[in-house]
Design a protein around this motif. Structure first.
Motif, PDB file in Angstrom:
ATOM      1  N   GLU A  36      52.055  77.507  55.941  1.00  0.00           N
ATOM      2  CA  GLU A  36      52.935  76.509  56.540  1.00  0.00           C
ATOM      3  C   GLU A  36      52.111  75.316  57.014  1.00  0.00           C
ATOM      4  OE1 GLU A  36      56.349  76.181  60.048  1.00  0.00           O
ATOM      5  OE2 GLU A  36      55.452  78.113  59.499  1.00  0.00           O
ATOM      6  N   ALA A  37      52.613  74.124  56.767  1.00  0.00           N
ATOM      7  CA  ALA A  37      51.897  72.909  57.149  1.00  0.00           C
ATOM      8  C   ALA A  37      51.827  72.780  58.661  1.00  0.00           C
ATOM      9  CB  ALA A  37      52.582  71.687  56.547  1.00  0.00           C
ATOM     10  N   ARG A  42      50.702  67.198  59.133  1.00  0.00           N
ATOM     11  CA  ARG A  42      51.706  66.908  58.115  1.00  0.00           C
ATOM     12  C   ARG A  42      52.068  65.426  58.149  1.00  0.00           C
ATOM     13  NH1 ARG A  42      55.751  71.025  59.120  1.00  0.00           N
ATOM     14  NH2 ARG A  42      56.295  69.708  60.898  1.00  0.00           N
ATOM     15  N   PRO A  51      51.124  68.269  53.126  1.00  0.00           N
ATOM     16  CA  PRO A  51      50.845  69.271  54.166  1.00  0.00           C
ATOM     17  C   PRO A  51      49.689  68.887  55.079  1.00  0.00           C
ATOM     18  CG  PRO A  51      51.088  70.311  52.011  1.00  0.00           C
ATOM     19  CD  PRO A  51      51.013  68.837  51.772  1.00  0.00           C
ATOM     20  N   GLY A  76      45.222  69.602  51.229  1.00  0.00           N
ATOM     21  CA  GLY A  76      46.648  69.347  51.340  1.00  0.00           C
ATOM     22  C   GLY A  76      47.278  68.846  50.058  1.00  0.00           C
ATOM     23  N   GLY A 130      55.331  74.171  47.621  1.00  0.00           N
ATOM     24  CA  GLY A 130      54.402  73.899  48.714  1.00  0.00           C
ATOM     25  C   GLY A 130      53.183  73.100  48.326  1.00  0.00           C
TER      26      GLY A 130
END
Length: 345
Positions: A36-37, A42, A51, A76, A130
């Motif tokens: 999860e970012a 972010r 991300p 990212g 993602g």
């Protein structure tokens, strides 16, 4: 620690062989899912949710082999390529040199790749959830019409890309940098943006650091007129600051630590010429969180790394992310976007 132990063995190999070994090792890794970012890191640039602001520069994954796996190292986003319409072998070997004493690299690869059609099949099969994957396109060395090559690249790769980077700044394809002149650049960008159309992905332009003030003004005017979505500053340099390595005299583009100050200055120059409206991506000599943060505070919405990973290891991005969070909290920011350009005039 693992990379510090492995690095002496890798550095005994020819630089290009070591590079291929690294790619093979990453290809053997499972794809997995990005975590999860972090809300602090972010950010949204050109309509894309990133991300984190730390990405992989083009040149590491030339063929579109492992871009979808680079999240394992804290990156990212990943930019693959440069890809040309037709396959080409690139320049004769050796063409990649470590300048260990200078923490630098010189390359004269010459857009070696298997062509866009070959890469497109692999990219189409990549897991994308993602992930942010950009595709860097160029022209073939022997192309009769280089602008037509870029149009082909946009039409072929746009359906597969979160963004497309038009690379006109490699020093290793003779005459390519001439496309940075105002007239040729207007013609190129007009054709590229028309090929992208209304529904295509954002178009980024990658420029050289070896520019005069008039060049910067011309590029700034052209990308504004043609509504380019972001500017990547910069590619490798053909200049040669004082270097210590025995490979210092090799022809090609210089990257790594000696490029840092020049690339930072060019970013400042383009921020001054463009203001805050045009997103900038800072590349060149970034090897720490402090350097990444300085680039962001100077006006970069995102940064990219590559050469520093040769010396610092593949988990450099994860360390930069950790350091960026500490710096942002120290300065009272709640999101990375708040720090963009705070040091710009």
């Amino acid at each position: 620690m693992f990379y510090r132990l492995l690095k002496p063995l890798l550095f005994r190999l020819d630089a290009e062989k070591a590079h291929h070994l690294a790619l093979a090792a990453i290809r053997a890794m499972p794809s997995g899912m990005p975590g999860e970012a972090d809300p602090l890191l972010r950010t949204t640039v050109a309509g894309i949710a990133f991300p984190s602001p730390v990405g992989l520069a083009a040149g590491f994954d030339k063929e579109g082999l492992i871009a979808h796996k680079m999240h394992h190292f804290g990156l990212g986003f990943s930019e693959l390529g440069t890809l040309t319409p037709q396959p080409q072998a690139g320049n004769p070997q050796p063409r990649l040199f470590r300048l260990t004493e200078d923490r630098a690299v010189i390359n004269r690869m010459g857009f070696n790749n298997g062509g866009q059609a070959d890469a497109a099949r692999r990219i189409a099969a990549m897991p994308r959830a993602g992930r942010v994957i950009g595709i860097n396109i160029g022209a073939n060395k022997d192309a009769a019409d280089r602008i037509a090559d870029y149009v082909t690249g946009v039409r072929t790769m746009a359906p597969l890309a979160d963004y497309v980077t038009v690379n006109i700044s490699s020093p290793n394809t003779p005459g390519l940098r001439a496309l940075q002149g105002r007239g040729p650049l207007d013609e190129l960008l007009g054709a590229v943006m028309a090929a992208r159309g209304e529904q295509g992905p954002p178009i980024f332009l990658k420029v050289a650091p070896d520019l005069e003030p008039a060049d910067i003004d011309d590029i700034a005017a052209s990308i504004t007129d043609h509504k380019v979505d972001a500017l990547i500053v910069s590619n490798t340099t053909i200049s040669r600051p004082a270097l210590c390595s025995s490979h210092a005299g090799e022809a090609g583009g210089l990257s790594g630590a000696p490029l840092h100050d020049l690339a930072l200055q060019r970013l400042r120059d383009f921020r001054a010429a463009l203001g805050a409206a045009m997103p900038l991506i800072g590349v060149g000599g970034i090897a720490s969180a402090n350097q990444a943060y300085a680039r962001i505070r100077a006006g970069a919405s995102l940064v990219q790394i590559y050469s520093a990973m040769v010396y610092e290891g593949p988990w450099l991005a994860a360390r930069i992310n950790k350091g960026l969070k500490e710096l942002l909290m120290r300065d009272g920011f709640t999101n990375i976007s708040q720090a963009v350009g705070v040091d710009a005039p």
